[in-house]
Design a protein around this motif. Structure first.
Motif, PDB file in Angstrom:
ATOM      1  N   MET A  69      33.443  -4.398  44.231  1.00  0.00           N
ATOM      2  CA  MET A  69      33.672  -5.091  42.986  1.00  0.00           C
ATOM      3  C   MET A  69      33.361  -6.572  43.217  1.00  0.00           C
ATOM      4  O   MET A  69      33.828  -7.174  44.161  1.00  0.00           O
ATOM      5  N   ASN A  70      32.582  -7.133  42.317  1.00  0.00           N
ATOM      6  CA  ASN A  70      32.194  -8.526  42.554  1.00  0.00           C
ATOM      7  C   ASN A  70      33.293  -9.498  42.128  1.00  0.00           C
ATOM      8  O   ASN A  70      34.248  -9.150  41.445  1.00  0.00           O
ATOM      9  N   ILE A  71      33.139 -10.723  42.524  1.00  0.00           N
ATOM     10  CA  ILE A  71      34.165 -11.745  42.312  1.00  0.00           C
ATOM     11  C   ILE A  71      34.393 -12.029  40.828  1.00  0.00           C
ATOM     12  O   ILE A  71      35.520 -12.295  40.405  1.00  0.00           O
ATOM     13  N   ARG A  72      33.341 -11.946  40.037  1.00  0.00           N
ATOM     14  CA  ARG A  72      33.468 -12.199  38.595  1.00  0.00           C
ATOM     15  C   ARG A  72      34.384 -11.161  37.941  1.00  0.00           C
ATOM     16  O   ARG A  72      35.261 -11.510  37.149  1.00  0.00           O
ATOM     17  N   VAL A  73      34.214  -9.902  38.283  1.00  0.00           N
ATOM     18  CA  VAL A  73      35.039  -8.830  37.727  1.00  0.00           C
ATOM     19  C   VAL A  73      36.490  -9.007  38.174  1.00  0.00           C
ATOM     20  O   VAL A  73      37.416  -8.869  37.373  1.00  0.00           O
ATOM     21  N   ARG A  74      36.692  -9.320  39.439  1.00  0.00           N
ATOM     22  CA  ARG A  74      38.060  -9.538  39.942  1.00  0.00           C
ATOM     23  C   ARG A  74      38.724 -10.718  39.246  1.00  0.00           C
ATOM     24  O   ARG A  74      39.913 -10.678  38.936  1.00  0.00           O
ATOM     25  N   LEU A  75      37.972 -11.780  39.006  1.00  0.00           N
ATOM     26  CA  LEU A  75      38.509 -12.954  38.323  1.00  0.00           C
ATOM     27  C   LEU A  75      38.922 -12.600  36.890  1.00  0.00           C
ATOM     28  O   LEU A  75      39.998 -12.987  36.434  1.00  0.00           O
ATOM     29  N   ILE A  76      38.090 -11.850  36.197  1.00  0.00           N
ATOM     30  CA  ILE A  76      38.414 -11.421  34.830  1.00  0.00           C
ATOM     31  C   ILE A  76      39.673 -10.558  34.837  1.00  0.00           C
ATOM     32  O   ILE A  76      40.555 -10.722  33.989  1.00  0.00           O
ATOM     33  N   GLN A  77      39.783  -9.648  35.808  1.00  0.00           N
ATOM     34  CA  GLN A  77      40.980  -8.814  35.902  1.00  0.00           C
ATOM     35  C   GLN A  77      42.230  -9.653  36.134  1.00  0.00           C
ATOM     36  O   GLN A  77      43.279  -9.399  35.552  1.00  0.00           O
ATOM     37  N   LYS A  78      42.126 -10.658  36.982  1.00  0.00           N
ATOM     38  CA  LYS A  78      43.271 -11.540  37.255  1.00  0.00           C
ATOM     39  C   LYS A  78      43.687 -12.304  36.001  1.00  0.00           C
ATOM     40  O   LYS A  78      44.882 -12.440  35.720  1.00  0.00           O
ATOM     41  N   VAL A  79      42.715 -12.790  35.242  1.00  0.00           N
ATOM     42  CA  VAL A  79      43.018 -13.523  34.008  1.00  0.00           C
ATOM     43  C   VAL A  79      43.692 -12.595  33.002  1.00  0.00           C
ATOM     44  O   VAL A  79      44.686 -12.967  32.360  1.00  0.00           O
ATOM     45  N   LEU A  80      43.200 -11.374  32.873  1.00  0.00           N
ATOM     46  CA  LEU A  80      43.814 -10.403  31.957  1.00  0.00           C
ATOM     47  C   LEU A  80      45.234 -10.046  32.393  1.00  0.00           C
ATOM     48  O   LEU A  80      46.149  -9.963  31.567  1.00  0.00           O
ATOM     49  N   ASP A  81      45.433  -9.849  33.688  1.00  0.00           N
ATOM     50  CA  ASP A  81      46.779  -9.552  34.204  1.00  0.00           C
ATOM     51  C   ASP A  81      47.733 -10.715  33.937  1.00  0.00           C
ATOM     52  O   ASP A  81      48.879 -10.507  33.548  1.00  0.00           O
ATOM     53  N   LEU A  82      47.266 -11.913  34.145  1.00  0.00           N
ATOM     54  CA  LEU A  82      48.081 -13.102  33.916  1.00  0.00           C
ATOM     55  C   LEU A  82      48.448 -13.228  32.437  1.00  0.00           C
ATOM     56  O   LEU A  82      49.598 -13.497  32.093  1.00  0.00           O
ATOM     57  N   ASN A  83      47.487 -13.003  31.561  1.00  0.00           N
ATOM     58  CA  ASN A  83      47.735 -13.033  30.118  1.00  0.00           C
ATOM     59  C   ASN A  83      48.789 -11.998  29.735  1.00  0.00           C
ATOM     60  O   ASN A  83      49.705 -12.283  28.967  1.00  0.00           O
ATOM     61  N   GLU A  84      48.676 -10.821  30.316  1.00  0.00           N
ATOM     62  CA  GLU A  84      49.637  -9.759  30.016  1.00  0.00           C
ATOM     63  C   GLU A  84      51.046 -10.167  30.444  1.00  0.00           C
ATOM     64  O   GLU A  84      52.008 -10.001  29.698  1.00  0.00           O
ATOM     65  N   LYS A  85      51.164 -10.707  31.648  1.00  0.00           N
ATOM     66  CA  LYS A  85      52.476 -11.066  32.180  1.00  0.00           C
ATOM     67  C   LYS A  85      53.103 -12.248  31.459  1.00  0.00           C
ATOM     68  O   LYS A  85      54.300 -12.260  31.188  1.00  0.00           O
ATOM     69  N   ILE A  86      52.311 -13.258  31.147  1.00  0.00           N
ATOM     70  CA  ILE A  86      52.857 -14.490  30.579  1.00  0.00           C
ATOM     71  C   ILE A  86      53.023 -14.416  29.056  1.00  0.00           C
ATOM     72  O   ILE A  86      54.055 -14.805  28.525  1.00  0.00           O
ATOM     73  N   ILE A  87      52.035 -13.908  28.366  1.00  0.00           N
ATOM     74  CA  ILE A  87      52.062 -13.957  26.898  1.00  0.00           C
ATOM     75  C   ILE A  87      52.486 -12.623  26.287  1.00  0.00           C
ATOM     76  O   ILE A  87      53.477 -12.547  25.565  1.00  0.00           O
ATOM     77  N   PHE A  88      51.762 -11.586  26.585  1.00  0.00           N
ATOM     78  CA  PHE A  88      51.999 -10.296  25.928  1.00  0.00           C
ATOM     79  C   PHE A  88      53.382  -9.739  26.240  1.00  0.00           C
ATOM     80  O   PHE A  88      54.123  -9.348  25.337  1.00  0.00           O
ATOM     81  N   ASN A  89      53.767  -9.691  27.520  1.00  0.00           N
ATOM     82  CA  ASN A  89      55.067  -9.126  27.879  1.00  0.00           C
ATOM     83  C   ASN A  89      56.225  -9.934  27.297  1.00  0.00           C
ATOM     84  O   ASN A  89      57.248  -9.360  26.917  1.00  0.00           O
ATOM     85  N   ALA A  90      56.090 -11.245  27.212  1.00  0.00           N
ATOM     86  CA  ALA A  90      57.150 -12.072  26.637  1.00  0.00           C
ATOM     87  C   ALA A  90      57.347 -11.731  25.167  1.00  0.00           C
ATOM     88  O   ALA A  90      58.480 -11.589  24.692  1.00  0.00           O
ATOM     89  N   ARG A  91      56.249 -11.565  24.449  1.00  0.00           N
ATOM     90  CA  ARG A  91      56.343 -11.216  23.024  1.00  0.00           C
ATOM     91  C   ARG A  91      56.897  -9.808  22.846  1.00  0.00           C
ATOM     92  O   ARG A  91      57.708  -9.566  21.954  1.00  0.00           O
ATOM     93  N   LEU A  92      56.454  -8.903  23.692  1.00  0.00           N
ATOM     94  CA  LEU A  92      56.922  -7.524  23.608  1.00  0.00           C
ATOM     95  C   LEU A  92      58.414  -7.442  23.926  1.00  0.00           C
ATOM     96  O   LEU A  92      59.172  -6.755  23.235  1.00  0.00           O
ATOM     97  N   LYS A  93      58.839  -8.156  24.945  1.00  0.00           N
ATOM     98  CA  LYS A  93      60.258  -8.169  25.311  1.00  0.00           C
ATOM     99  C   LYS A  93      61.101  -8.707  24.154  1.00  0.00           C
ATOM    100  O   LYS A  93      62.137  -8.140  23.804  1.00  0.00           O
TER     101      LYS A  93
END
Length: 104
Positions: free
Chosen positions: A1-25
Motif C-alpha cells: 500500500m502506498n504512502i498516499r493511501v495510508r495517509l488518506i486512511q489516517k485522515v479518515l480515521d482521525l475524522n471518525e474519531k474526532i468529529i463523527f464519534n463525538a456527534r454520534l455519542k
C-alpha cells in the motif's frame, strides 16, 4: 500500500474519531436509552462500531455481521473471549436478497 493511501486512511480515521464519534455519542446520550441494550452492527469492518458501543453501553449485547473473510477472522480472534457473549460476530452479509452473492 502506498504512502498516499495510508495517509488518506489516517485522515479518515482521525475524522471518525474526532468529529463523527463525538456527534454520534452526543446523539445516543440525548436518547437516554435505559435498560438492556441490543445492538446490531451490519458491516462490522474493523470493529469501530463495536468499540464505540462497548464504551457507551458497557453491558450491551452486540451482534455484528461481517461477510469479508479476512475482516471476519480478525474480529472473531479479537472478540473470541468476549465475556458472557457480549460481542457476537457472524460471517454473514445482510441484504434484501436471499442467497449467496459475490462480495466486491
Amino acid at each position: 500500500m502506498n504512502i498516499r493511501v495510508r495517509l488518506i486512511q489516517k485522515v479518515l480515521d482521525l475524522n471518525e474519531k474526532i468529529i463523527f464519534n463525538a456527534r454520534l455519542k452526543k446523539y445516543y446520550q440525548e436518547q437516554e436509552i435505559k435498560g438492556d441494550v441490543n445492538i446490531v452492527d451490519v458491516g462490522a469492518n474493523k470493529g469501530q462500531s463495536i468499540e464505540f458501543f462497548l464504551r457507551l453501553y458497557p453491558n450491551a449485547k452486540i451482534y455484528s455481521f461481517e461477510p469479508n473473510p479476512v475482516l471476519y477472522r480478525k474480529l472473531a480472534r479479537k472478540y473470541r473471549n468476549s465475556l458472557d457473549g457480549k460481542v457476537n460476530i457472524y460471517q454473514k452479509g445482510v441484504s434484501s436478497q436471499e442467497g449467496k452473492l459475490i462480495f466486491q
